[in-house]
Write a protein that holds these residues in place. Structure first.
Motif, mmCIF file in Angstrom:
data_model
loop_
_atom_site.group_PDB
_atom_site.id
_atom_site.type_symbol
_atom_site.label_atom_id
_atom_site.label_comp_id
_atom_site.label_asym_id
_atom_site.label_seq_id
_atom_site.Cartn_x
_atom_site.Cartn_y
_atom_site.Cartn_z
ATOM 1 N N ASP A 32 0.850 -1.194 0.000
ATOM 2 C CA ASP A 32 0.000 0.000 0.000
ATOM 3 C C ASP A 32 0.886 1.244 0.000
ATOM 4 O OD1 ASP A 32 -2.029 1.772 0.076
ATOM 5 O OD2 ASP A 32 -2.883 1.113 1.982
ATOM 6 N N GLU A 59 -11.502 1.955 2.576
ATOM 7 C CA GLU A 59 -10.738 0.756 2.212
ATOM 8 C C GLU A 59 -10.912 -0.351 3.270
ATOM 9 O OE1 GLU A 59 -9.192 0.554 -0.926
ATOM 10 O OE2 GLU A 59 -10.460 2.326 -0.999
ATOM 11 N N GLU A 85 -13.883 -4.173 1.467
ATOM 12 C CA GLU A 85 -13.324 -5.320 0.736
ATOM 13 C C GLU A 85 -12.683 -6.340 1.674
ATOM 14 O OE1 GLU A 85 -10.368 -1.930 0.737
ATOM 15 O OE2 GLU A 85 -12.495 -2.206 0.343
ATOM 16 N N THR A 142 -14.463 1.880 -1.611
ATOM 17 C CA THR A 142 -14.009 0.571 -2.099
ATOM 18 C C THR A 142 -14.158 0.597 -3.609
ATOM 19 O OG1 THR A 142 -14.219 -1.834 -1.857
ATOM 20 C CG2 THR A 142 -16.255 -0.578 -1.909
ATOM 21 N N GLU A 143 -13.194 0.011 -4.328
ATOM 22 C CA GLU A 143 -13.241 0.005 -5.788
ATOM 23 C C GLU A 143 -14.334 -0.949 -6.271
ATOM 24 O OE1 GLU A 143 -11.579 1.652 -8.147
ATOM 25 O OE2 GLU A 143 -10.470 2.871 -6.701
ATOM 26 N N TRP A 175 -6.866 -7.816 -12.571
ATOM 27 C CA TRP A 175 -7.332 -6.614 -11.861
ATOM 28 C C TRP A 175 -6.495 -6.441 -10.603
ATOM 29 C CZ3 TRP A 175 -12.092 -5.836 -8.338
ATOM 30 C CH2 TRP A 175 -12.374 -4.472 -8.209
ATOM 31 N N TRP A 176 -5.864 -5.267 -10.475
ATOM 32 C CA TRP A 176 -4.914 -5.031 -9.386
ATOM 33 C C TRP A 176 -5.570 -5.069 -8.011
ATOM 34 C CZ3 TRP A 176 -5.176 -0.689 -6.107
ATOM 35 C CH2 TRP A 176 -6.184 0.229 -6.435
ATOM 36 N N TYR A 177 -6.903 -4.788 -7.943
ATOM 37 C CA TYR A 177 -7.539 -4.638 -6.633
ATOM 38 C C TYR A 177 -7.729 -5.973 -5.918
ATOM 39 C CZ TYR A 177 -10.334 -1.909 -3.319
ATOM 40 O OH TYR A 177 -10.787 -1.259 -2.210
ATOM 41 N N HIS A 208 -7.943 -8.800 0.746
ATOM 42 C CA HIS A 208 -9.139 -8.421 -0.008
ATOM 43 C C HIS A 208 -9.932 -9.681 -0.345
ATOM 44 C CE1 HIS A 208 -7.543 -4.275 -1.514
ATOM 45 N NE2 HIS A 208 -7.372 -4.455 -0.219
ATOM 46 N N PHE A 222 -15.724 -8.166 -3.142
ATOM 47 C CA PHE A 222 -15.642 -7.193 -4.224
ATOM 48 C C PHE A 222 -17.058 -6.880 -4.708
ATOM 49 C CE2 PHE A 222 -11.967 -9.941 -4.089
ATOM 50 C CZ PHE A 222 -10.936 -9.020 -3.948
ATOM 51 N N SER A 269 -15.371 4.823 -6.624
ATOM 52 C CA SER A 269 -14.749 4.285 -5.415
ATOM 53 C C SER A 269 -15.304 4.863 -4.124
ATOM 54 C CB SER A 269 -13.228 4.536 -5.462
ATOM 55 O OG SER A 269 -12.978 5.925 -5.565
ATOM 56 N N LYS A 281 -4.978 5.597 -8.763
ATOM 57 C CA LYS A 281 -4.698 4.189 -9.053
ATOM 58 C C LYS A 281 -3.506 4.085 -9.995
ATOM 59 C CE LYS A 281 -7.086 2.142 -12.161
ATOM 60 N NZ LYS A 281 -8.197 1.570 -12.929
#
Length: 658
Positions: free
Chosen positions: A32, A113, A116, A139-140, A152-154, A162, A165, A188, A214
């Motif tokens: 992070d 954040e 997730e 949250t994305e 997907w990076w998230y 995580h 979603f 987000s 991002k």
């Protein structure tokens, strides 16, 4: 780990997360890299939302507050925020921990954040609602393409934290079950609340550059180095586990091989013993055959000679005894042979089992050899990737050196700009002095003008009074003339009166001409004063224009410095400067220049066209608010220049699609 998706709302969640204790050994993920920047951005957005939609004087709760940085930032701008987090240590907001045991309620609960990370969202969000009926959270949202974990990076599978979603539909269903309204910026930032809020207002208040954030995080060298380090550590752990498993398998294979060798030795010994037993059996059988031959010879001898029967009875008895003994021994040998046969069959079964086990272990060994070779190939590939990353690191270091040189150049430009700004400041101060002197002169002139206006009004009143007297005299003259015409007999008597009246009229006419001459002189002086006033006003307007230009240059330099401190690249800095200049041109009424600046800014942004237009409107609104005004978005979007710009954007978008 495995992922499962709802066919109705597309909500995605992992399998039962048995790994959370290990994942939360470090509460804040090592990768992070945008922790500080994100908290700074969210503190600005949250302060705007609270100020516009809620009571800023109330108490607020930050759930899952991490190190307490967000609480610290909000308290620094006079919001009464309190911290809560059951996994993390409070570092920045010590002394402001929330006491949730007393049942205290809060105006808004923030939870950035966190969603997730929830194992059971309904239950855990319901716990937060015990303390506040308004939850502002980030949250994305899952993209419409439903990307795989590696796309997907998230998902962040390397951290393992995580596990849930969301999609817009899943959040809407969640709000319905909780009996709340949902508002979202579509990206987000989201709000669960009992209040009814205009959606456009929340979207405008909740806007911030999450895409830029991002992108900044994904290309951040710190983020890439952290991910590389995590992948390397996980690869090393996997290699150690593979090597340990290979060692255990090799040990098991060695033990099995030793057991197989021992079984082979036992089998060889058993076969040797079986051979000896079969030899003894053949010997006994030969002895039995010999005994039978001897018995047959004895019987023949008994048949030929009964006389020798008695002599041979002892021998026959002895032979029978020997035969009985041999029979018993033969039976014992048969039993031993049967026992050895059974043992041999058992050993044969063990040998076959051992051979199967050896074959299986040989297969496992071949499989492990293949895995080892594949691991070696992966190691070689990781080595090559590491070399590529090292090359990229060297390139990044060169770019960093270039950036430092550019920063040094920018510093020199900034110092030169500061010197120019100081010079402009001095010129502005001189102009301010001239402007003050001009204002004093204008004030004095205005006093003189008021005095002259009063004198002129007084003169006008006196002239009006003389005019009225003249009209009276003219009336008297007319009366006198009538009397002269009608009363000629009184001509001589009234001649003197007529002469006197004519003299008075002539004097009145002379006075009137004199007052008219004075009036023309005053009017000429007034026109001259008005001309001087017009010249002073033009000079004042020029001074004000110069002051505004200096003030504009000062604001532009300050904004350029602020953008340079915040921007992560020259392109973004040029983009924000052009947007600011476009706003200033709009504020000054120069819509043509506004259109040119905004059109030029498109060259320095990577945002989609729709998001760029939204960013223009948001920036114009922000700049207007900072100057104490309010943006008339309706007038702006209905202007001809704005419509031309939108048509040009639409034309470009259609041509790019083609």
């Amino acid at each position: 780990m495995s992922y499962f998706q709802c066919t109705n709302c597309r909500f995605v969640q992992t399998e039962d997360p048995y790994w959370l204790e290990e994942a939360y050994a470090s509460p804040i993920a090592h990768s992070d890299a945008g922790l500080v920047f994100r908290n700074y951005m969210l503190s600005r957005v949250a302060s705007n939302i609270i100020a516009k939609l809620f009571n800023p004087e109330a108490n607020f709760l930050d759930c899952g507050g991490g190190y307490g940085l967000f609480v610290r930032l909000m308290r620094d701008i006079n919001y009464k925020f309190f911290w809560q987090d059951k996994y993390c240590e409070n570092i920045f907001a010590q002394g402001f921990e929330a006491n949730l045991q007393e049942g205290e309620t809060y105006e808004v609960a923030t939870s950035f954040e966190v969603f997730e990370h929830l194992v059971n969202p309904i239950v855990e969000i319901s716990e937060i609602l015990k303390y506040s009926k308004n939850i502002l959270f980030s949250t994305e949202l899952l993209p419409d393409s439903d990307p795989k974990p590696e796309e997907w990076w998230y998902y962040a599978p390397h951290e393992g934290q995580h596990i849930s979603f969301y999609t817009p539909k899943s959040l809407f269903i969640l709000a319905e079950r909780l009996g709340l309204n949902l508002y979202s910026n579509g990206s987000s930032l989201h709000l669960l609340t009992e209040s009814n809020i205009p959606e456009a207002l929340f979207e405008r208040l909740s806007y911030y550059d999450s895409l830029g954030l991002k992108d900044f995080l994904l290309v951040s060298r710190d983020y890439l180095q952290t991910i590389e380090k995590v992948d390397s550590e996980q690869y090393k752990v996997k290699m150690r586990e593979t090597e340990a498993e290979l060692g255990r398998t090799q040990a098991q294979l060695h033990d099995t091989y030793a057991q197989w060798v021992q079984s082979q030795a036992q089998l060889h010994a058993t076969q040797t013993e079986l051979g000896q037993t079969q030899g003894q059996l053949h010997e006994k059988e030969a002895q039995l055959v010999q005994s039978q031959v001897q018995l047959h010879a004895a019987q023949t001898e008994i048949g030929r000679s009964q006389a020798r029967l008695h002599q041979n009875e002892a021998k026959v008895a002895q032979s029978q005894a020997q035969q009985h003994q041999m029979q018993e021994e033969f039976e014992r040998n048969q039993e031993q042979l049967q026992q050895r046969q059974e043992e041999w069959e058992v050993l044969q079964g063990q040998l076959q089992a051992a051979e199967l086990e050896v074959a299986n272990f040989q297969k496992q060994q071949h499989q492990m050899q293949a895995d080892f070779e594949r691991t070696q190939a992966e190691l070689q590939q990781r080595q090559e990737e590491l070399e590529v990353l090292q090359g990229q690191l060297q390139t990044a270091e060169l770019e960093a050196a270039n950036f430092q040189r550019q920063q040094h150049q920018m510093q020199e430009d900034f110092e030169r700009t500061q010197a120019e700004l100081q010079q402009r400041q001095e010129e502005w101060e001189v102009l301010q002095g001239q402007l003050q002197a001009a204002e004093l002169e204008v004030a004095n002139f205005q006093k003189q003008q008021h005095q002259m206006q009063a004198d002129f009004e007084r003169t006008q009143a006196e002239l009006q009074e003389r005019q009225e007297e003249l009209e009276v005299l003219q009336g008297q003259l007319q009366t006198a003339e009538v009397e002269v015409v009608n009363l000629r007999s009184q001509e001589y008597r009234t001649q003197e009166e007529l002469s006197q009246a004519m003299s008075v009229a002539h004097c009145a006419q002379q006075e009137m001409k004199q007052w008219q001459s004075q009036y023309h002189e005053v009017f000429a002086e007034l026109e001259q004063s008005q001309s001087q006033l017009h010249q002073l006003q033009e000079q004042l307007e020029r001074s004000q224009a110069q002051g505004e230009r200096v003030h504009w240059e000062l604001q532009r330099a300050e904004f350029q410095q602020a953008v340079a401190n915040q921007a992560n690249g020259n392109g973004q800095m040029h983009y924000r400067l052009l947007v600011w200049e476009g706003w200033y041109a709009y504020r000054s009424g120069d819509l043509k220049k506004m259109r040119e600046c905004l059109q030029e800014s498109l060259k320095f942004t990577s945002l989609p066209r729709t998001e760029t237009v939204s960013n223009w409107l948001e920036s114009f609104s922000t700049f207007s608010s900072e100057k104490g005004g309010q943006l008339d978005s309706h007038a702006l979007t209905n202007s001809e220049e704005w419509k031309q710009l939108m048509r040009r954007l639409l034309t470009k978008a259609n041509s790019s699609k083609i």
